[in-house]
Design an enzyme around this catalytic site. Sequence first.
Site, PDB file in Angstrom:
ATOM      1  N   ASP A 158     -10.137   2.492  16.469  1.00 45.34           N
ATOM      2  CA  ASP A 158     -10.184   2.459  14.943  1.00 45.34           C
ATOM      3  C   ASP A 158      -8.897   3.345  14.729  1.00 45.34           C
ATOM      4  O   ASP A 158      -8.261   3.968  15.414  1.00 45.34           O
ATOM      5  CB  ASP A 158     -11.516   2.901  14.489  1.00 45.34           C
ATOM      6  CG  ASP A 158     -11.595   2.249  13.117  1.00 45.34           C
ATOM      7  OD1 ASP A 158     -10.726   1.932  12.441  1.00 45.34           O
ATOM      8  OD2 ASP A 158     -12.982   2.240  12.729  1.00 45.34           O
TER       9      ASP A 158
HETATM   10  C1  BGC Z   1     -11.881   1.158   9.597  1.00 46.51           C
HETATM   11  C2  BGC Z   1     -11.808  -0.312  10.224  1.00 46.51           C
HETATM   12  C3  BGC Z   1     -10.651  -0.787   9.811  1.00 46.51           C
HETATM   13  C4  BGC Z   1      -9.509  -0.175  10.024  1.00 46.51           C
HETATM   14  C5  BGC Z   1      -8.080  -0.762   9.695  1.00 46.51           C
HETATM   15  C6  BGC Z   1     -10.472   2.162   9.503  1.00 46.51           C
HETATM   16  O1  BGC Z   1     -10.627   3.232   8.803  1.00 46.51           O
HETATM   17  O2  BGC Z   1     -12.901   1.943   9.996  1.00 46.51           O
HETATM   18  O3  BGC Z   1     -13.055  -1.032   9.620  1.00 46.51           O
HETATM   19  O4  BGC Z   1     -10.541  -2.189  10.585  1.00 46.51           O
HETATM   20  O5  BGC Z   1      -9.468   1.246   9.141  1.00 46.51           O
HETATM   21  O6  BGC Z   1      -7.784  -0.747   8.572  1.00 46.51           O
END
Ligand code: BGC
Length: 769
Positions: A294
Site C-alpha cells: 500500500d
Molecule cells: C490506500 C489504498 C489505495 C492507495 C493508492 C492508500 O492510501 O490505502 O486503498 O489504493 O492509497 O491510492
Amino acid sequence: MNKFSPVKAAFAVVMLLVSMLCAYKASAQTKADEAKMNAFVSNLMGKMTLDEKIGQLNLVVMGNAVTGTVISKGVEDKMKRGAIGGIFGLYGTANVKKMQDLAVNGSRLHIPLIFGLDVIHGHRTIFPIPLGVSATWDLGLIQQSATIAAKEATAEGLNWVFSPMVDIARDARWGRISEGSGEDPWYGSQVAKAMVKGYQGKSLTDADAVMACVKHFALYGGAEAGREYNTVDMSLIKMYQDYLPPYKAAIDAGAGSFMSSFNTINGMPATVNKWLLTDLLRKQWGFKGFVVSDYTSLNEVTNHGLGDLQTVSALALKAGLDMDMVGEGFLSTLKKSLKEGKVIQQEIDLACRRVLEAKYKLGLFKNPGKSLNAEKEKLDVFTDDTRKFARQIAEHSFVLLKNQEQTLPLKKSGTIALVGPLADNHSEMLGTWVIAGDPNKSVSVAEGIKNVVGDNVKVLYAKGSNITDDSLLSIRAFALTAPEAKDKRSPQEMIDEAVETAKKADVIVAVVGEAANMSGESSSRADIDIPASQKDLLKALAKTGKPLVIVLFNGRPLTLTWEDKHASAILDAWAPGTEAGNAIADVLFGNYNPAGKITATFPRSVGQIPIYYNHKNTGRPFDGKGGAKFKSDYLDISNDPLYPFGYGLSYTTFSYGGVQLDKTNLEGNTTLKATVTVTNTGKYAGEEVVQLYISDPVASISRSVKELKGFQKINLQPGESKVVSFNITTADLKFYNDKLIYDWEPGQFIVQIGTNSGNTQSASVQWLK
Ligand code: BGC
C-alpha cells in the site's frame, strides 16, 4: 421410481466425456500459454541489468491520487533509466500515452508500464459507494458495475484498478467500512468474485479489461477501536472463519494482483509478513499474481518498529512483496542488500518476474498502447447508458429503514418542504474515493425531484443547517477537498427558516447525513451520529408535527436511535453517485420500490461496537428479559442492534411460511432441500431478498450463533406467492476447527430462512457423517 433409460445413460456418458475433453484441452492450452509466457519473460530478464530488474518493482504516483505524505519525484528521468515499473494516479489517453511512449521508446529494453488507479465505485460515471452497492444483493448488477468501470478506465488508458476492497468490517467507526461489502464473510466473498469477474472480463488481454488489485491484504477492517491504520490482533480461527474468505474468493475468481495492508497481523506488519504473503497467499491458496504494497506501507514498517528502510525492504522482498508503492524502499536499498547477502538474486528475480508476467497477461508487451484510443475515450465514457445504469444501481442500493404508516412513497402532488444541507448539493453526491468523477455533473436531490415529478409537486426549499458547525470535524473531514461552503447565517436563523418552510408543506423531506469525506480512508469517527448541526435541525422539524422523511447520506452505519423514534420514514441512500437525485426521486415517488438490505449492522449506540450478527453465544447469553444479573448484557442499553444485518423494508409487505425440509435425518455428502413460501401481502409489486442462515449448536469449538449461507432476490406482484428453495450441502456446514482444519461435524443443524438476520423461520435436522 424413474425407469433406467439406456439412451439417457449413453447421453450422460457422452456429455461427461465431452466435458472432460474440454477441461483437458483448456488445461493443456493454459499450460502452453504459461510456457510461452515463461519463455518470453525469461528471455527478457536475461537481458536486464540488476538496476532494471529492481526498477520493475517500483510503483510511482502522478496526478492527484495522493493519500500519504510522500510523493514521487523525478519520474521522467527514472523512467528512461528503467527505474519504474508502473505509474498510478494518471488517466486520460493523452497523459498515459505520453508516459507509455517515454517508457517504451525512451528506455533501453522498451518495457511497457502498467497504469493503475483507485477506481473504487465507477471511474467517470460514479456508482454508489461499495457499502451501498453491496446493499443491492444483486450480484449481476455488482459485476456489471465493475465491467462498466473497467470499460471507462481502459478508455482512459488504465489497465489496473486498486479494487475490490474486500476487507470485512464490523466496526462502523472505521471510515473505510464504506469501501467494502460489510460484515459477512460469505456475502463478502460473493461480491469479491463478482467484482473481479467484472473488472477482468473474459481475458485480461481484452481492450476493455483491467487487472483487479484485491485489497487490503489482510484484515485491515479489524483495526482496533475502528481507528484508521491501527493495530489488528485476532485469533487464527476468527481470521480464517470470518476475515480471510473474501480474499480467497477473489483468487478463485482469477484476481491478478493483491495489495498488502497497513496493519500488523500476529505482530508482523502485513507488508513484511512472510506467513501472510507467501505461506498463506501462495502456498496454501495458490495465488500466482503479484503483490504491491500500500502507499508507503513498506517505509511505515520502520514506525512499526522493525528497523530502518534498508532492513525492512529486505524483509519485505523475502516475505513475498513484489512491488513497492511510492516509498522507493526497494529502489533505494535492494542493490546494497544483495551485495551484503541480506537478499539473494533469486528473490529479486522472482518479484521482477511476477511484475513482468502481469504486463504480459495484460497484453502490454504486444500492444503497450492497447487502451490508448482517443476515439474510445469519447465513446465509452460517461454516456447515456452508463448514467442509466448508475441510476438503476443507485435505486437498488437504497435501504428503507423505516416507513411508518406508509409515509412513502410520496404522492406526486401537493407541497413538500425540501430541507437539509445535502438537498441542493452536488459536491457530496459521489461519496468517498472518487478520483475521476466530476461532482458538478452529478444530479442533486432538488434537480432529481424536478426531473421526476416536474411541476406536479410544489417544492419549497430551505437549507436548514450546515453539514457541520464543528470546527475540528470540518477541518479534518475537508482536509483534502474544498471546505464546505458554509451559510453565513446563524444556526438558529437557518433552522427557523426551515421550520417556517415545513409548516407550509404537506410533508418534509430532510436530506441529511455525512459529507462524502466523513467516511473513507483516514476518516474514522468516534461519534457516529448525524452531525450535531443537522440533528438540531431534525429535532426542530419533528416538532412541527408534519410527516418527516429523512433521506440519509452515510458512508457507514450511523447511530439513528433518535431518528428511528421521531422520523416518519428513513431512506438510506448511502452516497449514491452521479445519478443521486434522479434515483432518490424515483424511490421517494414510488417509480421504484426499494429493496436494498444492509450488509453491516446498525448499532443503537457506539458503545455496542463491534456488533455483528454472526457473533458467539457466550457462556451467559442474555435472553432479552430485563432485570437479570450476571448475564452478557449492558446495564444501560439493549444488546440488540437498531437494524440487524440483512434488514431493509419495502413499500409492500412480505409474509414467510414455515421452513420445509425434504429430510430431517441425513447422512454423508448429500443435499438437503429447504423451501419456504414467500407472499407479497401488500399493495405494491416488490423485490425481497430471501436469506438462508445455518446454525451449528453443538460442535468441537464454540460457533457463531448463525451464518449466512445463501440468498435469493425474488420479485413478487401484490398477492403473489413464490416457493423459494435452497439446496444445502455439507460444504455449507464446514468451519475451521481448533486445528484450523476446514470440515463439518455431524449432529444437529438449524436451518433458518427469513427477511433479515434477526427475523427468520427455522427447522432442525440431524446430519450424520
Ligand atoms: C490506500 C489504498 C489505495 C492507495 C493508492 C492508500 O492510501 O490505502 O486503498 O489504493 O492509497 O491510492
